[in-house]
Design an enzyme around this catalytic site. Structure first.
Site, PDB file in Angstrom:
ATOM      1  N   GLY A  11       0.830  -1.194   0.000  1.00  0.00           N
ATOM      2  CA  GLY A  11       0.000   0.000   0.000  1.00  0.00           C
ATOM      3  C   GLY A  11       0.871   1.252   0.000  1.00  0.00           C
ATOM      4  O   GLY A  11       2.105   1.179   0.065  1.00  0.00           O
ATOM      5  N   LYS A  12       0.245   2.426  -0.064  1.00  0.00           N
ATOM      6  CA  LYS A  12       0.998   3.677  -0.135  1.00  0.00           C
ATOM      7  C   LYS A  12       1.899   3.852   1.077  1.00  0.00           C
ATOM      8  O   LYS A  12       3.089   4.166   0.953  1.00  0.00           O
ATOM      9  CB  LYS A  12       0.039   4.859  -0.267  1.00  0.00           C
ATOM     10  CG  LYS A  12      -0.678   4.929  -1.607  1.00  0.00           C
ATOM     11  CD  LYS A  12      -1.602   6.134  -1.691  1.00  0.00           C
ATOM     12  CE  LYS A  12      -2.306   6.194  -3.048  1.00  0.00           C
ATOM     13  NZ  LYS A  12      -3.233   7.355  -3.121  1.00  0.00           N
ATOM     14  N   ASP A  37       0.631  -9.098  -4.258  1.00  0.00           N
ATOM     15  CA  ASP A  37       2.091  -9.246  -4.344  1.00  0.00           C
ATOM     16  C   ASP A  37       2.518  -8.826  -5.747  1.00  0.00           C
ATOM     17  O   ASP A  37       2.636  -9.640  -6.662  1.00  0.00           O
ATOM     18  CB  ASP A  37       2.493 -10.695  -4.063  1.00  0.00           C
ATOM     19  CG  ASP A  37       4.001 -10.882  -4.083  1.00  0.00           C
ATOM     20  OD1 ASP A  37       4.706  -9.865  -4.143  1.00  0.00           O
ATOM     21  OD2 ASP A  37       4.468 -12.036  -4.062  1.00  0.00           O
ATOM     22  N   ARG A  39       5.138  -6.344  -6.380  1.00  0.00           N
ATOM     23  CA  ARG A  39       6.394  -5.598  -6.439  1.00  0.00           C
ATOM     24  C   ARG A  39       7.545  -6.462  -5.938  1.00  0.00           C
ATOM     25  O   ARG A  39       7.350  -7.393  -5.157  1.00  0.00           O
ATOM     26  CB  ARG A  39       6.316  -4.343  -5.564  1.00  0.00           C
ATOM     27  CG  ARG A  39       5.363  -3.266  -6.050  1.00  0.00           C
ATOM     28  CD  ARG A  39       5.485  -2.034  -5.152  1.00  0.00           C
ATOM     29  NE  ARG A  39       4.701  -0.916  -5.666  1.00  0.00           N
ATOM     30  CZ  ARG A  39       3.460  -0.658  -5.294  1.00  0.00           C
ATOM     31  NH1 ARG A  39       2.858  -1.445  -4.419  1.00  0.00           N
ATOM     32  NH2 ARG A  39       2.818   0.379  -5.791  1.00  0.00           N
ATOM     33  N   THR A  87      -6.567   2.853  10.682  1.00  0.00           N
ATOM     34  CA  THR A  87      -7.676   3.606  11.267  1.00  0.00           C
ATOM     35  C   THR A  87      -9.014   2.980  10.890  1.00  0.00           C
ATOM     36  O   THR A  87      -9.072   2.036  10.118  1.00  0.00           O
ATOM     37  CB  THR A  87      -7.632   5.070  10.798  1.00  0.00           C
ATOM     38  OG1 THR A  87      -7.713   5.099   9.356  1.00  0.00           O
ATOM     39  CG2 THR A  87      -6.343   5.738  11.242  1.00  0.00           C
ATOM     40  N   ALA A 110      -3.955   7.522  16.830  1.00  0.00           N
ATOM     41  CA  ALA A 110      -4.775   7.996  15.713  1.00  0.00           C
ATOM     42  C   ALA A 110      -3.946   8.737  14.686  1.00  0.00           C
ATOM     43  O   ALA A 110      -4.333   8.851  13.527  1.00  0.00           O
ATOM     44  CB  ALA A 110      -5.889   8.905  16.230  1.00  0.00           C
ATOM     45  N   HIS A 143      -8.255  18.375   4.352  1.00  0.00           N
ATOM     46  CA  HIS A 143      -7.667  17.195   3.720  1.00  0.00           C
ATOM     47  C   HIS A 143      -8.050  17.149   2.241  1.00  0.00           C
ATOM     48  O   HIS A 143      -8.910  17.901   1.781  1.00  0.00           O
ATOM     49  CB  HIS A 143      -8.135  15.908   4.411  1.00  0.00           C
ATOM     50  CG  HIS A 143      -7.445  15.655   5.722  1.00  0.00           C
ATOM     51  ND1 HIS A 143      -7.918  16.184   6.909  1.00  0.00           N
ATOM     52  CD2 HIS A 143      -6.332  14.945   6.034  1.00  0.00           C
ATOM     53  CE1 HIS A 143      -7.119  15.804   7.902  1.00  0.00           C
ATOM     54  NE2 HIS A 143      -6.150  15.057   7.397  1.00  0.00           N
ATOM     55  N   LYS A 147     -10.649  12.043   0.786  1.00  0.00           N
ATOM     56  CA  LYS A 147     -10.859  11.583   2.166  1.00  0.00           C
ATOM     57  C   LYS A 147     -12.354  11.555   2.458  1.00  0.00           C
ATOM     58  O   LYS A 147     -13.039  12.577   2.332  1.00  0.00           O
ATOM     59  CB  LYS A 147     -10.135  12.494   3.158  1.00  0.00           C
ATOM     60  CG  LYS A 147     -10.188  11.993   4.610  1.00  0.00           C
ATOM     61  CD  LYS A 147      -9.299  12.844   5.502  1.00  0.00           C
ATOM     62  CE  LYS A 147      -9.353  12.404   6.952  1.00  0.00           C
ATOM     63  NZ  LYS A 147      -8.868  10.995   7.133  1.00  0.00           N
TER      64      LYS A 147
END
Length: 254
Positions: A11-12, A37, A39, A87, A110, A143, A147
């Site tokens: 993920g990022k 998978d 990368r 989160t 958080a 944001h 989001k």
């Protein structure tokens, strides 16, 4: 060298943390977990966490809420410390983390930014002085347009931090458009802005008579959260069972 398993490695945030660890010198990622998978990360990647048989000192979790239950089962079985950064967890998952901390060290926050967590302490100190003097408290968070939750988890943590410092006697107001009345002196206003590619901006305003004091944190990239997670992993490795948060990490560096 602290050995890390990265849950959500493709993920990022998993990729951000992978790069941070490559440049760190004190940590190494010995395995990754991700359902995709796709990368060559330079370390083995398991699509099923139960198949991971690599020895490690700590797990960093930046995955998804639906993957957390299996993660917690794995950490309990392997007795491996966990830095849980995911989160949107349910009340049941949060309770499970609390129970698990009686068996292994668990760190959850958080917001993983060191700057945000220092700011939380400053806000409490300011609230204890300014709120009794009649200052109103407002939080504005901004944001990116993608989001979906509002207000942000960090804005809520900031509100909770202010409220805790004042004996939890304040209420939260999210929308004044339908309430045509004077502001309640014992309320904390929280406003959300969504647009563009804003990584994250949180501003806390103390508004008094003829003076305004503002505290502001701006995130320019996701790297600040990755750096915090790596620092948390360094802190948590080797700790006794218990529940920890980023304030413990910051205290250890003072």
């Amino acid at each position: 060298m602290i050995r890390i398993i990265m849950n959500g490695c493709n993920g990022k945030m998993g990729q951000v943390i992978s790069q941070i660890v490559r440049d760190d010198g004190e940590t190494e990622i010995v395995a990754g977990i991700d359902i995709v998978d796709c990368r060559d990360n330079g370390y083995p990647v398991f699509t099923d966490i139960t198949k991971c048989d690599v020895e490690a000192d700590v797990i960093i979790d930046f995955s998804s809420a639906k993957a957390v239950d299996t993660l917690l089962d794995y950490c309990e079985e392997k007795k491996i410390p966990a830095v849980v950064c995911t989160t949107g967890l349910s009340a049941e998952q949060t309770a499970r983390i609390g129970e698990l901390s009686g068996k292994i060290p668990v760190l959850r926050s958080a917001n993983m930014s060191l700057g945000v967590n220092v700011l939380l302490k400053l806000l409490q100190d300011a609230a204890k002085v300014l709120a009794p003097a009649g200052f109103d408290m407002e939080i504005v968070e901004k944001h990116h347009k993608h989001k979906v939750d509002a207000p942000s988890g960090t804005a809520l943590v900031m509100a909770d931090s202010l409220n805790e410092a004042l004996g939890n006697e304040y209420t939260y107001t999210y929308d004044r458009s339908q309430v045509r009345q004077e502001r309640d002196p014992r309320e904390i206003g929280i406003s959300a802005v969504r647009g563009g590619n804003i990584v994250g901006e949180h501003e806390v305003i103390f508004a008094g008579v003829d003076e305004v004091i503002e505290f502001k944190h701006t995130a320019y990239s996701k790297a600040i959260f990755g750096n915090g997670a790596v620092q948390a992993a360094k802190f948590l490795a080797g700790k006794p069972a218990g529940f920890y948060n980023m304030s413990d990490v910051i205290a250890s560096q003072c």
